[in-house]
Design a protein around this motif. Structure first.
Motif: not given
Length: 204
Positions: A58-68, A77-81, A143-151, A129-133
């Motif tokens: 439930k926290r996973d679902e709620d947090f991801r919606v709230w966070f986005a 824009t993607p960069k500012t996001k 390399s979106p996946e690499t950047l997502a992992l780093q962030l 990480r998929s959201y960030i990627a």
């Protein structure tokens, strides 16, 4: 809208699991907080483990919606996001009720990778990480996946740092490092225009 009994039980358990820890929270405390009985709790959640997994999902679902939603409200824009992610994290870490990341905490309490609690916690960060990627890909990262992992690693580190010492400024420092990583990951090619007739050498 009033909560159903299962919702009341889950809400009470969630608050206690997050504030006190999963192992430190007994069923008796949950029953008392939910103003119900053990019989009723076990009717909807056959074991404490089932209740823990329900809390995390439930926290996973709620947090991801709230966070986005929070990120979208701050940037367009993607960069500012990508950078707004760190602002949202910083604001979340500043609230008095902050006790770290529920998923990092749960994984630490249940360190074996085969444990269902550990697996659900790991899945949260896979989703994150998929959201960030996705944002990184829209931005044009090489390399979106690499950047997502780093962030994500910067964010996780900032969360743990803030949990260990409040008002650490970790989110701001992580954002500064993120700026460097984001800029360095760009695959944007400068627009080098061909010379016009007017600019050609006179001896051509």
């Amino acid at each position: 809208m009033s909560l159903t009994l299962p919702e009341k039980i889950l809400q009470a358990a969630s608050e206690l699991f997050y504030s006190q820890g999963i192992r430190a929270t007994g069923v008796d405390a949950i029953v008392k907080a939910a103003n119900t009985t053990k019989m009723s709790l076990y009717k909807y959640f056959p074991s404490k483990d089932d209740l823990v997994l329900a809390f995390l999902r439930k926290r996973d679902e709620d947090f991801r919606v709230w966070f986005a939603d929070q990120v979208d409200a701050k940037a367009d824009t993607p960069k500012t996001k990508l950078l707004a992610i760190f602002d949202v994290i910083g604001e979340w870490m500043a609230i008095p009720e902050f006790r770290g990341c529920a998923f990092i905490n749960a994984a630490a309490e249940f360190p074996l990778e085969g444990n269902p609690v550990h697996q659900v916690s790991a899945e949260f960060y896979e989703h994150f990480r998929s959201y960030i990627a996705d944002l990184a890909g829209q931005y044009g990262s090489k390399s979106p996946e690499t950047l997502a992992l780093q962030l994500s690693l910067l964010i996780e580190g900032a969360i743990v740092s803030e949990q260990m010492k409040r008002h650490s400024g970790a989110a701001g420092q992580a954002k500064q490092a993120a700026i460097i990583l984001i800029e360095g990951s760009s695959s944007h090619i400068p627009d080098i225009s061909l010379p016009t007739n007017d600019s050609r050498r006179s001896d051509e």
